[in-house]
Design a protein around this motif. Sequence first.
Motif, PDB file in Angstrom:
ATOM      1  N   PHE A  93       0.816  -1.220   0.000  1.00 30.39           N
ATOM      2  CA  PHE A  93       0.000   0.000   0.000  1.00 30.39           C
ATOM      3  C   PHE A  93       0.849   1.269   0.000  1.00 30.39           C
ATOM      4  CE2 PHE A  93      -3.368  -2.960   1.354  1.00 30.39           C
ATOM      5  CZ  PHE A  93      -4.310  -2.637   0.389  1.00 30.39           C
ATOM      6  N   VAL A  94       1.983   1.271   0.687  1.00 33.85           N
ATOM      7  CA  VAL A  94       2.853   2.450   0.677  1.00 33.85           C
ATOM      8  C   VAL A  94       3.393   2.707  -0.731  1.00 33.85           C
ATOM      9  CG1 VAL A  94       5.070   3.342   1.522  1.00 33.85           C
ATOM     10  CG2 VAL A  94       3.428   2.369   3.133  1.00 33.85           C
ATOM     11  N   MET A  95       3.670   1.625  -1.471  1.00 37.15           N
ATOM     12  CA  MET A  95       4.171   1.760  -2.850  1.00 37.15           C
ATOM     13  C   MET A  95       3.030   2.026  -3.841  1.00 37.15           C
ATOM     14  SD  MET A  95       7.368   1.504  -2.436  1.00 37.15           S
ATOM     15  CE  MET A  95       8.029   1.307  -4.060  1.00 37.15           C
ATOM     16  N   GLU A  96       1.781   2.041  -3.340  1.00 36.92           N
ATOM     17  CA  GLU A  96       0.589   2.326  -4.145  1.00 36.92           C
ATOM     18  C   GLU A  96       0.437   1.398  -5.346  1.00 36.92           C
ATOM     19  OE1 GLU A  96       0.356   6.520  -4.971  1.00 36.92           O
ATOM     20  OE2 GLU A  96       0.472   7.028  -2.842  1.00 36.92           O
ATOM     21  N   ARG A  97       0.712   0.112  -5.108  1.00 35.64           N
ATOM     22  CA  ARG A  97       0.530  -0.887  -6.160  1.00 35.64           C
ATOM     23  C   ARG A  97      -0.962  -1.254  -6.250  1.00 35.64           C
ATOM     24  NH1 ARG A  97       5.109  -3.608  -3.305  1.00 35.64           N
ATOM     25  NH2 ARG A  97       6.964  -2.915  -4.389  1.00 35.64           N
ATOM     26  N   PRO A  98      -1.404  -1.729  -7.404  1.00 37.70           N
ATOM     27  CA  PRO A  98      -2.806  -2.160  -7.506  1.00 37.70           C
ATOM     28  C   PRO A  98      -3.021  -3.473  -6.752  1.00 37.70           C
ATOM     29  CG  PRO A  98      -1.633  -2.657  -9.538  1.00 37.70           C
ATOM     30  CD  PRO A  98      -0.680  -1.874  -8.666  1.00 37.70           C
ATOM     31  N   VAL A  99      -4.208  -3.649  -6.211  1.00 40.74           N
ATOM     32  CA  VAL A  99      -4.545  -4.894  -5.519  1.00 40.74           C
ATOM     33  C   VAL A  99      -4.786  -5.988  -6.554  1.00 40.74           C
ATOM     34  CG1 VAL A  99      -6.229  -6.019  -4.016  1.00 40.74           C
ATOM     35  CG2 VAL A  99      -5.455  -3.700  -3.506  1.00 40.74           C
ATOM     36  N   ILE A 100      -5.498  -5.622  -7.641  1.00 44.13           N
ATOM     37  CA  ILE A 100      -5.778  -6.541  -8.747  1.00 44.13           C
ATOM     38  C   ILE A 100      -5.275  -5.892 -10.033  1.00 44.13           C
ATOM     39  CG2 ILE A 100      -7.602  -7.654 -10.123  1.00 44.13           C
ATOM     40  CD1 ILE A 100      -7.421  -8.926  -7.415  1.00 44.13           C
ATOM     41  N   ASP A 101      -4.567  -6.656 -10.843  1.00 37.24           N
ATOM     42  CA  ASP A 101      -4.116  -6.170 -12.151  1.00 37.24           C
ATOM     43  C   ASP A 101      -5.270  -6.360 -13.124  1.00 37.24           C
ATOM     44  OD1 ASP A 101      -2.997  -5.636 -14.593  1.00 37.24           O
ATOM     45  OD2 ASP A 101      -1.228  -6.901 -14.308  1.00 37.24           O
ATOM     46  N   THR A 102      -5.964  -5.268 -13.419  1.00 34.72           N
ATOM     47  CA  THR A 102      -7.161  -5.356 -14.261  1.00 34.72           C
ATOM     48  C   THR A 102      -6.848  -5.651 -15.721  1.00 34.72           C
ATOM     49  OG1 THR A 102      -7.132  -2.960 -14.499  1.00 34.72           O
ATOM     50  CG2 THR A 102      -8.554  -3.874 -12.782  1.00 34.72           C
ATOM     51  N   SER A 103      -5.597  -5.586 -16.113  1.00 35.46           N
ATOM     52  CA  SER A 103      -5.266  -5.894 -17.510  1.00 35.46           C
ATOM     53  C   SER A 103      -5.271  -7.397 -17.775  1.00 35.46           C
ATOM     54  CB  SER A 103      -3.896  -5.308 -17.876  1.00 35.46           C
ATOM     55  OG  SER A 103      -2.867  -5.985 -17.169  1.00 35.46           O
ATOM     56  N   MET A 104      -5.233  -8.193 -16.696  1.00 36.15           N
ATOM     57  CA  MET A 104      -5.243  -9.654 -16.868  1.00 36.15           C
ATOM     58  C   MET A 104      -6.673 -10.147 -16.955  1.00 36.15           C
ATOM     59  SD  MET A 104      -2.233 -10.821 -14.286  1.00 36.15           S
ATOM     60  CE  MET A 104      -2.064 -12.444 -14.982  1.00 36.15           C
ATOM     61  N   ALA A 105      -6.892 -11.206 -17.695  1.00 35.91           N
ATOM     62  CA  ALA A 105      -8.232 -11.799 -17.824  1.00 35.91           C
ATOM     63  C   ALA A 105      -8.714 -12.226 -16.449  1.00 35.91           C
ATOM     64  CB  ALA A 105      -8.183 -12.991 -18.762  1.00 35.91           C
ATOM     65  N   ASP A 106      -9.971 -12.043 -16.197  1.00 27.83           N
ATOM     66  CA  ASP A 106     -10.530 -12.308 -14.877  1.00 27.83           C
ATOM     67  C   ASP A 106     -11.777 -13.171 -15.000  1.00 27.83           C
ATOM     68  OD1 ASP A 106     -11.084 -12.237 -12.257  1.00 27.83           O
ATOM     69  OD2 ASP A 106     -11.702 -10.144 -12.179  1.00 27.83           O
ATOM     70  N   ASN A 107     -11.570 -14.425 -15.328  1.00 21.72           N
ATOM     71  CA  ASN A 107     -12.705 -15.311 -15.559  1.00 21.72           C
ATOM     72  C   ASN A 107     -13.423 -15.721 -14.279  1.00 21.72           C
ATOM     73  OD1 ASN A 107     -12.105 -15.281 -18.273  1.00 21.72           O
ATOM     74  ND2 ASN A 107     -10.692 -16.995 -18.090  1.00 21.72           N
ATOM     75  N   ASP A 108     -12.684 -15.833 -13.155  1.00 20.74           N
ATOM     76  CA  ASP A 108     -13.320 -16.421 -11.993  1.00 20.74           C
ATOM     77  C   ASP A 108     -14.236 -15.468 -11.245  1.00 20.74           C
ATOM     78  OD1 ASP A 108     -11.682 -15.035  -9.989  1.00 20.74           O
ATOM     79  OD2 ASP A 108     -10.097 -16.322 -10.725  1.00 20.74           O
ATOM     80  N   LEU A 109     -14.251 -14.193 -11.561  1.00 20.23           N
ATOM     81  CA  LEU A 109     -15.196 -13.297 -10.899  1.00 20.23           C
ATOM     82  C   LEU A 109     -16.605 -13.472 -11.459  1.00 20.23           C
ATOM     83  CD1 LEU A 109     -13.472  -9.841 -10.362  1.00 20.23           C
ATOM     84  CD2 LEU A 109     -14.130 -11.507  -8.654  1.00 20.23           C
ATOM     85  N   PHE A 110     -16.714 -14.112 -12.599  1.00 18.04           N
ATOM     86  CA  PHE A 110     -18.014 -14.216 -13.243  1.00 18.04           C
ATOM     87  C   PHE A 110     -18.404 -15.679 -13.454  1.00 18.04           C
ATOM     88  CE2 PHE A 110     -16.050 -10.230 -14.523  1.00 18.04           C
ATOM     89  CZ  PHE A 110     -16.979  -9.344 -14.023  1.00 18.04           C
TER      90      PHE A 110
END
Length: 196
Positions: A93-110
């Motif tokens: 969080f201090v380095m302000e990195r993303p929690v999820i990389d939204t550029s990657m395919a995300d099949n399991d959320l759906f």
Amino acid sequence: MLQGSNTMFIETEGTPNPATLKFLPGREVMGLSTADFASSASAARSPLATALFGLDGVARVFLGGDFVTVTKTDEVSWETLKAQVLGAIMDHFVMERPVIDTSMADNDLFDEEDVDPADAEIVEQIKELLDTRVRPAVAGDGGDIVFRGFRDGVVRLHMQGSCSGCPSSRATLKHGIENMLRHYVPEVVAVEQVEY
């Protein structure tokens, strides 16, 4: 020494599962969604989960709205691992990195739900009860519950985070959730836990 704006205080809470701790970084983690990672391979789309799996002894990572739940292996103690997990979360969080990389395919959320279209109204009632009465309590223990289907009176639910593998999760499912759903939705005859 870190500047004041770069420091953060992370609270920790125990969960009903002794192998799992809940870490509260005092900021949003996933917002309204959740993500459950059972292995480092499944965590590729999350820089935070990947960093946590890089620590020896991390077995599972669950990302909730404003918390991170980490489950350890039996080979390490929380005395050893807790400070490392706190450090990894703070660095992230201090380095302000993303929690999820939204550029990657995300099949399991759906994931598809197994539902008879004729039961749409019943399913809406079930989901409403899960969202308002069950999920807040389960999130308090560092987990989540995901609706997976309703057929022939049987509700199928998937337990995530600290609830996955927790000794009391089956009792919670059968005695708490099943009784509540059967009370409010007469069409429900049983609740089953599924692992997908």
